[in-house]
Each structure stands twice: as C-alpha cells, then as structure tokens.
Design a protein around this motif. Structure first.
Motif, mmCIF file in Angstrom:
data_model
loop_
_atom_site.group_PDB
_atom_site.id
_atom_site.type_symbol
_atom_site.label_atom_id
_atom_site.label_comp_id
_atom_site.label_asym_id
_atom_site.label_seq_id
_atom_site.Cartn_x
_atom_site.Cartn_y
_atom_site.Cartn_z
ATOM 1 N N VAL A 52 0.832 -1.204 0.000
ATOM 2 C CA VAL A 52 0.000 0.000 0.000
ATOM 3 C C VAL A 52 0.870 1.259 0.000
ATOM 4 C CG1 VAL A 52 -1.625 1.346 1.373
ATOM 5 C CG2 VAL A 52 -2.001 -1.094 1.040
ATOM 6 N N ALA A 53 1.960 1.233 0.792
ATOM 7 C CA ALA A 53 2.869 2.380 0.802
ATOM 8 C C ALA A 53 3.472 2.591 -0.578
ATOM 9 C CB ALA A 53 3.970 2.180 1.841
ATOM 10 N N ILE A 178 10.431 -12.060 -4.231
ATOM 11 C CA ILE A 178 11.410 -11.453 -5.136
ATOM 12 C C ILE A 178 11.058 -11.772 -6.584
ATOM 13 C CG2 ILE A 178 13.844 -11.378 -5.798
ATOM 14 C CD1 ILE A 178 14.543 -11.999 -2.889
ATOM 15 N N GLY A 179 10.540 -12.981 -6.807
ATOM 16 C CA GLY A 179 10.132 -13.356 -8.157
ATOM 17 C C GLY A 179 8.996 -12.490 -8.681
ATOM 18 N N VAL A 180 7.988 -12.239 -7.840
ATOM 19 C CA VAL A 180 6.875 -11.382 -8.257
ATOM 20 C C VAL A 180 7.357 -9.956 -8.494
ATOM 21 C CG1 VAL A 180 4.693 -10.356 -7.490
ATOM 22 C CG2 VAL A 180 5.103 -12.787 -7.152
ATOM 23 N N ALA A 181 8.296 -9.489 -7.650
ATOM 24 C CA ALA A 181 8.838 -8.137 -7.833
ATOM 25 C C ALA A 181 9.572 -8.017 -9.164
ATOM 26 C CB ALA A 181 9.776 -7.786 -6.677
ATOM 27 N N GLY A 269 3.986 -2.874 -5.256
ATOM 28 C CA GLY A 269 3.036 -1.778 -5.082
ATOM 29 C C GLY A 269 3.367 -0.585 -5.958
ATOM 30 N N ALA A 270 4.670 -0.252 -6.033
ATOM 31 C CA ALA A 270 5.088 0.916 -6.812
ATOM 32 C C ALA A 270 4.870 0.707 -8.309
ATOM 33 C CB ALA A 270 6.561 1.222 -6.529
ATOM 34 N N ILE A 272 2.814 -1.786 -9.855
ATOM 35 C CA ILE A 272 1.492 -2.259 -10.288
ATOM 36 C C ILE A 272 0.361 -1.405 -9.737
ATOM 37 C CG2 ILE A 272 -0.110 -4.207 -10.154
ATOM 38 C CD1 ILE A 272 2.239 -6.082 -10.337
ATOM 39 N N LEU A 273 0.432 -1.056 -8.434
ATOM 40 C CA LEU A 273 -0.665 -0.305 -7.818
ATOM 41 C C LEU A 273 -0.574 1.190 -8.096
ATOM 42 C CD1 LEU A 273 -0.884 -2.005 -4.303
ATOM 43 C CD2 LEU A 273 -2.001 -2.667 -6.422
ATOM 44 N N HIS A 274 0.619 1.735 -7.974
ATOM 45 C CA HIS A 274 0.789 3.189 -8.082
ATOM 46 C C HIS A 274 0.285 3.750 -9.414
ATOM 47 C CE1 HIS A 274 2.272 7.050 -6.887
ATOM 48 N NE2 HIS A 274 3.131 7.124 -7.895
ATOM 49 N N PRO A 275 0.584 3.112 -10.550
ATOM 50 C CA PRO A 275 0.088 3.670 -11.815
ATOM 51 C C PRO A 275 -1.435 3.633 -11.946
ATOM 52 C CG PRO A 275 1.940 2.193 -12.197
ATOM 53 C CD PRO A 275 1.524 1.999 -10.784
#
Length: 441
Positions: A52-53, A178-181, A269-270, A272-275
């Motif tokens: 979320v952050a 780490i893989g998902v990142a 989060g940065a 996928i979520l942020h955009p």
C-alpha cells in the motif's frame, strides 16, 4: 556398558558450548536465530502495508521502511545485549522482575492474550493463502492441517530442526516475493532514489507522510515479539559477552533479509498499484490486481509467499510465547522460593499449553461468519496499545543502569538517545491510538 547407564551418563553431561566462529563460512554456518525472529515478525499485514505504501507513494518513501527496520535492529540488539552481557547472567525477564515483582506477570498475561489474537491473523491467513495458491480445498481445512504440523514442530522443541524448517520457508519466500517483484518490472534507479534520497512526497490518502514515517518507526518498539529473540539465542546456547559479535552478525543478516523481502513487495506496489491509483485494503485486493496484471500464475506465486510469511509467524509465535510465559513462571517461582526447574522450558507442561493455545484457539476465527482481518486488526491494536510505553521503557531502564547490566555494557549516549526516542514515540502512538478508538466509538 549397559544402555540405561549410557543414557544416564549422556543426560548428565553438560551441553557443549558452541565454538566462536573464526572464518567467514564458520559465521555463515552459525547463523539461525536472526532468520527465525525476522520471519516471525514478517506477516500478511507487513506485506499489505509495504504494498500500500508503494501504491500510494511509489518508490519515494522506501527510505522510511529501511529506517524503521534499522531502528528495530538497534532496539532488538540492545535487548540481546542485556541477555548476553548482564553481570548476573540472567534473562531479560529476570531484569524486569527486579524492576517490579509484577512486571513479568504483566508481560505474561499480555503474551497469553496476544498469542491468541496474533494467531487469529496467521491461522486464518495460512489456510486462505494456501487454498488460493493450490486452487483446491476449504481454507478452514488447510488451516487445521498446517496448525497441526506447526504444533508437531513446536512440541518437539528441537531448535536445530526449527532452523532448518525456517531456512526452507525463507527459500520459498525469496522465490515468491522477489520473483513477483522482478516479474512486475522494477525500476532500479527509482528504487535507489527512494532508498537513499530521503525524499518527502506530497501527502496522499488519509495520513500525512510524516505521520506514516513516525508511525513506522514508533511501532517497532512496541511489539512483544521483540522479546522472543533473547530466547532464540539462548536456545542456540549463545551465553556470555563472547557471543555478542556473532549475535550482531546474526541479527544484521536477518534484518537485511527482511529489508529485501519488504522492499520486494514495496516494488510490486510501486510498479502495479501506483500507476492505477487503485485502493488496496487487504491481501485479496492485492492478489486480484496481480492476477489481472501478471496472470493467474503470478497471483498463485504471490499467495505462496503470503502463506510462507504467515505460517512462519505462527510457528515463531508459538515458540516465542511458550518460552516467554515459561520464563515468567520461573520468575514467579523464584520469588516464592520454589526450587529451580530441572528441565528445559520446552519440556514443561506450561510450554505445551501455551503452544496449544497460540496455535489452536485461533481456529475459531476460521468459522464462516467470523470477523475478517479488518475487525481483528482493530481488536489487536486496542489490546496492544498499553504495551508500547511499558515495553520500550522497561528495556531502556535495564540496559541503561549499571546495577542491572554492569558498567562495561550499559547503553552508550547514542543508544540512550535511540531508546529515548522510541519511548517518546511509543507514548505518542499510544495516545493517538486511544484517541482514534474513542473517536470510532
């Protein structure tokens, strides 16, 4: 020689103390308690908070997470220093006993209560995450299955076996998170800026940036799970100041691993979520967006990481609360003049009762219609608020006075400054939480 005589001799032999490492690889082979404590700290809530952050502020506030974990390293390291270096060779709880006879009892009661409520996240989360990762089975059934396995491991009380299991789960977490990142397409330059530039973006959402940062740092001093680490190093048979250097390396290694895992999910989060600007309140919301962006495989891999995070937390809490409550009972018996127990804590009936309570009583939250994660979060925060100043203040007291820890190892000026800062933040966080609860009511 008859077998029963050999058994008696072996039981009477003192435990051989571990050797102090001298080479790099000897240090690597000696590590263990640091991994157990950081995987106990890591949970589904941490993953959501980091995501979320990252979703709200992109990479800009990564330095806040780094700073919070570094402060936690200092805090727990000072706590471990008391365990290893105090002039009486006593446990941290014995130090609390000398502050006030009822202080250990206070922590024991809080531990028993929080053991249930912390487990409410972990037991429910383990079943739900594993069910969604593998794609079959009722979540409550998986919760029961994994709780039984966790209980078997905790009952054995063989610390070396626990270390092996946690290193296996560390591999699972590393591959998953780490893989998902990496799959989400990180921006290394932006991430480096977020870690090292200490930028302060404009406020986003309900809470300002400064409030988010101070809350992150202040929260690390209040969790009762910080008290577990001295028990874990004791089970490793690290006793005395000569193990201080090894303990520092061990905890530093564990915290570095935790930083990598937290920043990995922050990256998700940065990126996928942020955009998208989508709001995320829980694990399912985050996994749903991952399914859309990365496909079902990406969501399944993420759920495996969530499962690894919550099941290791459940096991670590069962062990830690068992050790802690057992030590509290020892302090009460000592005050009453009861002879010292002759067997390890993990062999006592009380330890097993606490393990059963911590792992099995939270199964009630898996019943359909039981409160969800949000309601449970409110309950846990309300129950733990009183602990924040008491815990940080007590640890600051016993590590800063030479009649407790000795003149050679009492806190230096900068250590007292850190502990004082944490104590003030704990008071502030407690006041803000009580005010929020009153406003909610």
């Amino acid at each position: 020689m008859p077998r029963h005589i050999k058994k008696i001799i072996n039981m009477s032999d003192p435990i051989t103390p571990p050797q102090i490492p001298k080479t790099f690889w000897q240090y690597v082979r000696s590590l263990g308690p640091g991994i157990i404590i950081v995987l106990t700290w890591l949970g589904a809530g941490d993953l959501v908070d980091a995501a979320v952050a990252g979703g709200n502020y992109g990479y800009a506030l990564m330095w806040a997470m780094m700073l919070a974990l570094i402060v936690r390293f200092i805090f727990v390291s000072i706590l471990a220093k008391y365990q290893l270096c105090n002039q009486r060779g006593e446990s941290v709880m014995s130090g609390f006993q000398r502050i006030h006879p009822y202080l250990p009892l206070f922590f024991g009661v809080v531990a028993f209560i929080m053991g249930h409520f912390y487990g409410s996240y972990m037991v429910k989360g383990a079943g739900e995450a594993f069910s969604k990762a593998v794609g079959f089975g009722a979540p409550w059934a998986w919760s029961v299955f994994w709780v039984c396995l966790a209980a078997m491991l905790s009952f054995k009380g063989v610390f070396k076996r626990v270390e092996i299991v946690f290193f296996l789960f560390l591999a699972l977490l590393s591959i998953s998170l780490i893989g998902v990142a990496l799959w989400s397409g990180p921006s290394p330059v932006e991430a480096a800026k977020g870690v090292f530039l200490f930028s302060i973006p404009e406020d986003t959402g309900s809470f300002g940036v400064i409030l988010v940062v101070t809350s992150l740092i202040g929260a690390v001093g209040g969790t009762i799970t910080n008290l577990f680490y001295p028990y874990f190093i004791d089970k490793k048979n690290w006793k005395g100041p000569k193990f201080r250097k090894l303990q520092l390396y061990d905890l530093a290694f564990g915290v570095c691993i935790l930083i990598i895992l937290d920043l990995a999910i922050w990256t998700v989060g940065a990126e996928i979520l942020h955009p998208t600007g989508e709001a995320v309140d829980n694990i399912d919301d985050l996994a749903g967006l991952l399914n859309i962006t990365l496909g079902n495989t990406g969501g399944a891999i993420f759920y495996l990481g969530v499962f690894g995070a919550v099941i290791t937390s459940a096991i670590g809490n069962a062990l830690g609360f068992g050790y802690l409550v057992g030590d509290v009972a020892d302090q009460r018996n000592k005050a009453k003049g009861v002879p010292q127990r002759s067997k390890p804590i993990e062999k006592t009936r009380l330890y097993k009762i606490v393990v059963v309570w911590t792992l099995f009583s939270p199964l009630i939250w898996t019943i359909p219609g039981a409160p969800g994660f949000v309601e449970l979060t409110i309950i846990v925060n309300a129950a733990s608020v009183v602990l924040l100043p008491v815990l940080s203040g007590s640890i600051w007291y016993i590590t800063s006075r030479k009649n407790f820890i000795g003149s050679d190892y009492r806190n230096k000026l900068w250590e007292n400054a850190v502990m004082g800062f944490l104590f003030i933040l704990a008071l502030w966080a407690s006041w803000k939480t009580v005010a929020a609860i009153v406003d909610h009511l």
